[in-house]
Design a protein around this motif. Structure first.
Motif, mmCIF file in Angstrom:
data_model
loop_
_atom_site.group_PDB
_atom_site.id
_atom_site.type_symbol
_atom_site.label_atom_id
_atom_site.label_comp_id
_atom_site.label_asym_id
_atom_site.label_seq_id
_atom_site.Cartn_x
_atom_site.Cartn_y
_atom_site.Cartn_z
ATOM 1 N N GLY A 96 36.502 39.806 34.762
ATOM 2 C CA GLY A 96 35.061 39.839 34.558
ATOM 3 C C GLY A 96 34.323 40.568 35.655
ATOM 4 N N TYR A 97 35.037 41.198 36.539
ATOM 5 C CA TYR A 97 34.480 42.030 37.602
ATOM 6 C C TYR A 97 35.622 42.839 38.209
ATOM 7 C CZ TYR A 97 36.476 38.640 40.917
ATOM 8 O OH TYR A 97 37.342 37.844 41.625
ATOM 9 N N ILE A 98 35.262 43.857 38.979
ATOM 10 C CA ILE A 98 36.279 44.632 39.700
ATOM 11 C C ILE A 98 36.309 44.142 41.138
ATOM 12 C CG2 ILE A 98 37.011 46.923 40.436
ATOM 13 C CD1 ILE A 98 35.458 48.073 38.058
ATOM 14 N N VAL A 144 31.180 46.840 42.918
ATOM 15 C CA VAL A 144 30.023 46.083 42.440
ATOM 16 C C VAL A 144 29.211 46.934 41.470
ATOM 17 C CG1 VAL A 144 27.833 45.025 43.109
ATOM 18 C CG2 VAL A 144 29.886 44.616 44.487
ATOM 19 N N ALA A 145 28.960 48.182 41.853
ATOM 20 C CA ALA A 145 28.188 49.082 40.995
ATOM 21 C C ALA A 145 28.886 49.292 39.657
ATOM 22 C CB ALA A 145 27.975 50.415 41.707
ATOM 23 N N ARG A 146 30.176 49.531 39.684
ATOM 24 C CA ARG A 146 30.916 49.726 38.433
ATOM 25 C C ARG A 146 30.824 48.478 37.554
ATOM 26 N NH1 ARG A 146 34.285 54.361 38.919
ATOM 27 N NH2 ARG A 146 34.712 54.909 41.101
ATOM 28 N N SER A 147 31.017 47.316 38.134
ATOM 29 C CA SER A 147 31.011 46.080 37.350
ATOM 30 C C SER A 147 29.658 45.853 36.690
ATOM 31 C CB SER A 147 31.357 44.890 38.249
ATOM 32 O OG SER A 147 32.660 45.027 38.800
ATOM 33 N N LEU A 148 28.591 46.084 37.436
ATOM 34 C CA LEU A 148 27.250 45.883 36.879
ATOM 35 C C LEU A 148 26.967 46.866 35.750
ATOM 36 C CD1 LEU A 148 25.254 45.275 40.176
ATOM 37 C CD2 LEU A 148 25.854 43.572 38.453
ATOM 38 N N GLU A 149 27.364 48.114 35.945
ATOM 39 C CA GLU A 149 27.128 49.107 34.889
ATOM 40 C C GLU A 149 27.998 48.824 33.673
ATOM 41 O OE1 GLU A 149 26.958 53.175 36.010
ATOM 42 O OE2 GLU A 149 25.227 52.836 37.313
ATOM 43 N N TYR A 150 29.234 48.407 33.876
ATOM 44 C CA TYR A 150 30.096 48.095 32.735
ATOM 45 C C TYR A 150 29.516 46.941 31.914
ATOM 46 C CZ TYR A 150 33.790 50.977 34.917
ATOM 47 O OH TYR A 150 34.521 52.003 35.471
ATOM 48 N N ALA A 151 28.889 45.954 32.587
ATOM 49 C CA ALA A 151 28.286 44.837 31.850
ATOM 50 C C ALA A 151 27.151 45.340 30.962
ATOM 51 C CB ALA A 151 27.784 43.785 32.831
ATOM 52 N N TYR A 152 26.295 46.192 31.523
ATOM 53 C CA TYR A 152 25.228 46.773 30.699
ATOM 54 C C TYR A 152 25.815 47.638 29.593
ATOM 55 C CZ TYR A 152 21.726 50.229 29.315
ATOM 56 O OH TYR A 152 20.924 51.063 28.583
ATOM 57 N N TRP A 176 21.113 47.583 44.044
ATOM 58 C CA TRP A 176 21.982 47.314 42.901
ATOM 59 C C TRP A 176 21.823 45.910 42.315
ATOM 60 C CZ3 TRP A 176 24.724 50.421 39.870
ATOM 61 C CH2 TRP A 176 24.899 51.748 40.307
ATOM 62 N N SER A 177 21.261 44.981 43.054
ATOM 63 C CA SER A 177 21.188 43.606 42.551
ATOM 64 C C SER A 177 20.263 43.457 41.352
ATOM 65 C CB SER A 177 20.741 42.668 43.677
ATOM 66 O OG SER A 177 21.745 42.597 44.674
ATOM 67 N N PHE A 178 19.395 44.442 41.130
ATOM 68 C CA PHE A 178 18.471 44.374 40.001
ATOM 69 C C PHE A 178 18.937 45.222 38.817
ATOM 70 C CE2 PHE A 178 16.111 43.551 43.900
ATOM 71 C CZ PHE A 178 15.545 42.318 43.604
ATOM 72 N N CYS A 179 20.173 45.701 38.873
ATOM 73 C CA CYS A 179 20.700 46.562 37.802
ATOM 74 C C CYS A 179 21.301 45.722 36.675
ATOM 75 C CB CYS A 179 21.718 47.545 38.366
ATOM 76 S SG CYS A 179 20.967 48.810 39.411
ATOM 77 N N VAL A 180 20.463 44.889 36.114
ATOM 78 C CA VAL A 180 20.827 44.088 34.948
ATOM 79 C C VAL A 180 19.801 44.459 33.879
ATOM 80 C CG1 VAL A 180 21.341 41.782 34.076
ATOM 81 C CG2 VAL A 180 21.670 42.291 36.506
ATOM 82 N N PHE A 181 19.878 45.679 33.440
ATOM 83 C CA PHE A 181 18.846 46.255 32.572
ATOM 84 C C PHE A 181 18.637 45.441 31.300
ATOM 85 C CE2 PHE A 181 21.346 49.561 34.703
ATOM 86 C CZ PHE A 181 20.380 50.142 35.515
ATOM 87 N N ALA A 234 29.618 41.288 23.642
ATOM 88 C CA ALA A 234 28.530 40.375 23.964
ATOM 89 C C ALA A 234 28.937 39.453 25.105
ATOM 90 C CB ALA A 234 28.152 39.556 22.730
ATOM 91 N N GLN A 235 30.184 39.010 25.070
ATOM 92 C CA GLN A 235 30.694 38.140 26.131
ATOM 93 C C GLN A 235 30.727 38.876 27.460
ATOM 94 O OE1 GLN A 235 34.581 36.416 25.287
ATOM 95 N NE2 GLN A 235 35.109 36.508 27.472
ATOM 96 N N ARG A 236 31.250 40.092 27.460
ATOM 97 C CA ARG A 236 31.360 40.849 28.714
ATOM 98 C C ARG A 236 30.013 41.313 29.238
ATOM 99 N NH1 ARG A 236 36.466 44.636 26.795
ATOM 100 N NH2 ARG A 236 38.103 43.044 26.989
ATOM 101 N N ALA A 237 29.003 41.369 28.370
ATOM 102 C CA ALA A 237 27.667 41.760 28.825
ATOM 103 C C ALA A 237 27.126 40.791 29.871
ATOM 104 C CB ALA A 237 26.713 41.839 27.635
ATOM 105 N N MET A 238 27.683 39.581 29.936
ATOM 106 C CA MET A 238 27.258 38.593 30.927
ATOM 107 C C MET A 238 28.095 38.645 32.211
ATOM 108 S SD MET A 238 24.644 37.170 29.810
ATOM 109 C CE MET A 238 23.699 36.590 28.404
ATOM 110 N N ASN A 239 28.980 39.603 32.315
ATOM 111 C CA ASN A 239 29.847 39.676 33.495
ATOM 112 C C ASN A 239 29.092 39.935 34.791
ATOM 113 O OD1 ASN A 239 32.237 39.129 32.178
ATOM 114 N ND2 ASN A 239 32.878 41.277 31.997
ATOM 115 N N TYR A 240 27.859 40.402 34.682
ATOM 116 C CA TYR A 240 27.087 40.622 35.917
ATOM 117 C C TYR A 240 26.967 39.335 36.729
ATOM 118 C CZ TYR A 240 23.066 38.413 33.599
ATOM 119 O OH TYR A 240 22.231 37.520 32.967
#
Length: 774
Positions: A467-469, A479-487, A557-562, A510-516
């Motif tokens: 659920g994260y890298i 961290v950046a990759r994980s957040l972008e992959y969730a979006y 990056w902490s606000f990259c949960v678009f 939908a499940q992985r969209a919450m990985n952030y």
């Protein structure tokens, strides 16, 4: 008689009457230029050109081009191969280059140049160079002119989609020449005197091309040659008409010229063949220079005229239309029209000539945020074509591109093609195979491109399992990759849901969209690197530009949960805590973190802007000011968005605050100046900010109009006191794309004081995925 004089703000008509004794009196009547000028007249292509490696004020060059043109042309002040092809502070021009460069960091491909000169013929770029002045330079999107002082030659050029016309005005001379430079790294040139023609090709590139890549060009002149020479690796060979080597070139001369005599050259190129280049030359072959100029001006006015702005501040009009110009250059149309009228393209992925669309020279890491949403709103039929191009890119390479120039490039991170195709689908783009894109999205989510880490999903094995890298598995920017992959996963989910795919296919996304949530550190309320064993990385400094992030730090990056700001608000402890974290970004001194690594230009750009840790010169945080709308304090979004527009966007050579990036930073301004912005592409919503202009009319492709009124008598009227939609009070902090498509009249009443009662209810907040699941 009448004498017309155009100034920046006023066109003055002088009625000149001769009085007894020969005295002249001038009676002036003023006509507002804002009413007389066309949109393209406000464009300044030199905005952003006062840049260098260490500090970007845009990192642009003056692109003399048609909208989304296959080829751009630019004066060349830098050396051959230098990504900073034109810098405003330069003194000399070394050539006029056909360019396909999207960014100095990705550099160019298929480039070649022409350069007129007088005196002894010289091929060396330093010896042929000429001093010039901006005072003797005219720069329009569709026309360029400059006086080359050392040669006493005025060069003019005007482009079509795949061709261009040059006009060289020489002095009286017996030594008038034009140098054709096909550049190094493998090139060919042939002079054909009996046809007043030169043909050649350039293979110069910076990566992302098949082995058979060539840019074939054809140049025809309007008069015979009196001199011809080939150039092999810098050595001039008189009467040698054909050269194939590392660096080929040619020099042609003309017989005795009178002062003011013009020599015309018509140029076209093709990525397919010499024969196709000749077909592309038909765009200008039978036209005069003036006809091509007029056609270019008309086309730009049609494109820019989709937005009609009325405002008393001329500098803001210049900034707006210059940003809209930058927003309609990339991605470039890479297709060509064959002899039977079919659209075809050279594939930058497999080297074949294939039917259909192809677009290139864009990085989705940048442009998914606002450039592609702007296309969907104002130029949807262009994005219909671009989506077909993405279908073809997948069919030809097995992956959707993330950074294409012209093929897959090793640049940036993320799987943001998912955002580009999802936003296209939810805004009803048509004319392409959506099922193929569905397969492409699923493939990209579970595979990494074998040649580099920027296409597909590098680190997907860890992300899909944990659920994260993790930060300790040799995958940088984790961290950046994980957040972008969730979006990106949310985008895939939305794409599949809109297509009507069953939950058995979409639920995993939908499940992985919450990985952030897996990287949120409750002790710091920030996104933090985490090891494979689940423990957070020690010695955490939120301001440090560390390897866990891409060109930024935890504040960026902490606000990259678009797709789920509400979920992030919940993690941070509710609205008040979330707003406090947003406020803190602007408070922490900009020098914090400057010693955390070796300096890169993005760090310097944040530092010198003096807006705390807010780094508008780079993309990850550009949406962040709009997040106040999700936490019941929309007036703070209005304040900061307007401050960013007024402070960081100017109609000057240093007019940007970082890389312009293929239209993204410009499209941010275009949207924001209208009064709304797409925080979460794929949601079908725009989040409200602070409109900058008195009156705007959007002329949508479906024939409807959106009228935006925001009369402001003072520059500090940045707050939205009241918003009416078609005459009815509107309290929401968002606008839906589908509603704008019906046509709308938006009336903003602006104030110098915030209205802390408007937009504060829970259902006034824009879309969040967490709310959909409740």
């Amino acid at each position: 008689m009448y004498f017309r004089m155009a100034s920046t703000k006023t066109r003055i008509m002088f009625n000149i009457k001769k009085i007894t004794g020969g005295v002249l009196f001038l009676f002036a009547s003023h006509i507002s230029l804002a009413q007389q000028s066309s949109p393209v007249d406000y464009v300044n292509p030199l905005i952003g050109t006062e840049s260098k490696y260490e500090l970007s004020n845009g990192n642009t060059y003056p692109a003399i081009a048609r909208p989304w043109g296959m080829n751009f042309w630019t004066p060349q002040t830098g050396n051959m191969g230098d990504g900073w092809v034109y810098t405003y502070t330069a003194d000399k021009i070394k050539g006029f280059k056909q360019t396909h460069q999207p960014s100095p960091w990705n550099n160019d491909y298929g480039q070649f140049s022409l350069m007129p000169m007088t005196g002894k013929p010289q091929f060396d770029q330093e010896k042929r160079a000429s001093w010039f002045s901006h005072k003797a330079e005219v720069v329009k999107p569709y026309y360029y002119s400059v006086y080359l002082a050392d040669h006493d030659v005025t060069t003019e050029l005007t482009p079509s989609q795949r061709a261009a016309v040059f006009q060289f005005t020489f002095p009286k001379t017996e030594q008038a020449y034009v140098i054709i430079d096909a550049f190094d790294k493998g090139s060919y040139i042939k002079v054909i005197p009996q046809e007043n023609k030169i043909i050649g090709y350039s293979t110069k590139n910076s990566g992302g091309v098949p082995d058979n890549f060539k840019n074939y060009f054809v140049i025809t002149f309007d008069r015979p040659f009196s001199y011809q020479a080939g150039v092999r690796n810098g050595n001039i060979k008189d009467n040698q008409l054909e050269i194939q080597d590392d660096h080929a070139g040619a020099i042609i001369g003309f017989p005795s010229l009178k002062r003011g005599e013009k020599v015309m050259a018509k140029v076209a190129s093709s990525f397919i063949s010499f024969e196709q280049a000749e077909l592309n030359l038909n765009e200008v072959r039978s036209k005069t220079f003036e006809q091509v100029v007029d056609e270019g001006r008309k086309q730009w006015n049609e494109v820019l005229g989709r937005v009609q702005v009325e405002d008393k501040n001329v500098d803001r009009l210049r900034t707006f239309y210059s940003c809209l110009y930058r927003s309609t250059l990339f991605p470039r149309d890479f297709s060509e029209i064959d002899g039977s009228g079919r659209r075809i393209h050279y594939s930058p992925y497999n080297g074949q000539v294939l039917p259909g669309e192809m677009f290139t020279d864009t990085g989705f890491w940048d442009t998914f945020r606002s450039l592609f949403p702007l296309l969907n709103l104002l130029y949807p039929s262009m994005n219909d074509r671009m989506q077909e191009g993405l279908v073809n890119a997948y069919k030809e390479s097995g992956y959707l591109p993330e950074w294409s120039s012209p093929g897959h490039r090793a640049s940036m991170i993320g799987n943001n093609s998912a955002s580009v195709v999802a936003d296209a689908l939810v805004t009803n783009r048509t004319g392409y195979d959506k099922e193929i894109l569905w397969e492409a999205l699923k493939h990209g989510a579970h595979n990494a491109y074998p040649k580099h880490s920027s296409t597909g999903r590098f680190g997907h094995e860890y992300y899909n399992k944990l659920g994260y890298i993790p930060a300790d598995v040799k995958v940088d920017q984790n961290v950046a990759r994980s957040l972008e992959y969730a979006y990106n996963d949310w985008c895939i989910y939305e794409f599949g849901k809109t297509l009507g795919k069953p939950k058995s296919e979409t639920a995993i996304y939908a499940q992985r969209a919450m990985n952030y949530k897996n990287l949120f550190d409750p002790t710091t309320k920030l996104m933090r690197g985490k090891k494979a064993d689940g423990s957070f990385v020690a010695n955490f400094d939120p301001s440090a530009w560390s390897r866990e992030y891409t060109e930024g730090n935890a504040w960026h990056w902490s606000f990259c949960v678009f797709h789920d700001p509400q979920g992030l608000i919940d993690l941070m402890g509710g609205n008040k805590s979330f707003v406090s974290m947003l406020d803190t970004v602007f408070v922490i001194p900009s020098y914090e973190g400057m010693k955390s690594r070796s300096m890169i230009h993005e760090m310097r750009e944040m530092q010198v802007m003096n807006m705390g840790q807010y780094a508008h010169g780079n993309q990850p945080i550009q949406h962040m000011p709009y997040l106040y709308n999700y936490a019941a304090e929309p007036w703070k979004a209005q304040y900061w968005v307007r401050k960013i527009m007024d402070k960081l966007y100017l109609p000057t050579p240093d007019g940007y605050c970082g890389d312009e990036d293929n239209g993204q930073t410009s499209a941010w301004y275009v949207f924001s100046s209208l009064g709304f912005y797409p925080v979460s592409p794929g949601s079908g919503e725009y989040v409200i900010g602070s409109p900058q202009f008195d009156n705007v009319t959007l002329k949508l492709e479906n024939g409807k109009e959106v009228r935006i009124h925001a009369k402001q008598e003072r520059v500090d009227q940045v707050y939205v006191n009241q918003l009416s939609w078609n005459g009815k009070t509107y309290e929401k902090n968002y606008i839906r794309y589908s509603d704008l498509l019906k046509g709308a009249n938006l009336e903003f009443k602006m104030s110098t004081e915030p209205n802390k009662n408007r937009g504060t209810k829970k259902d006034d907040a824009p879309y969040s995925f967490s709310n959909e699941n409740r």
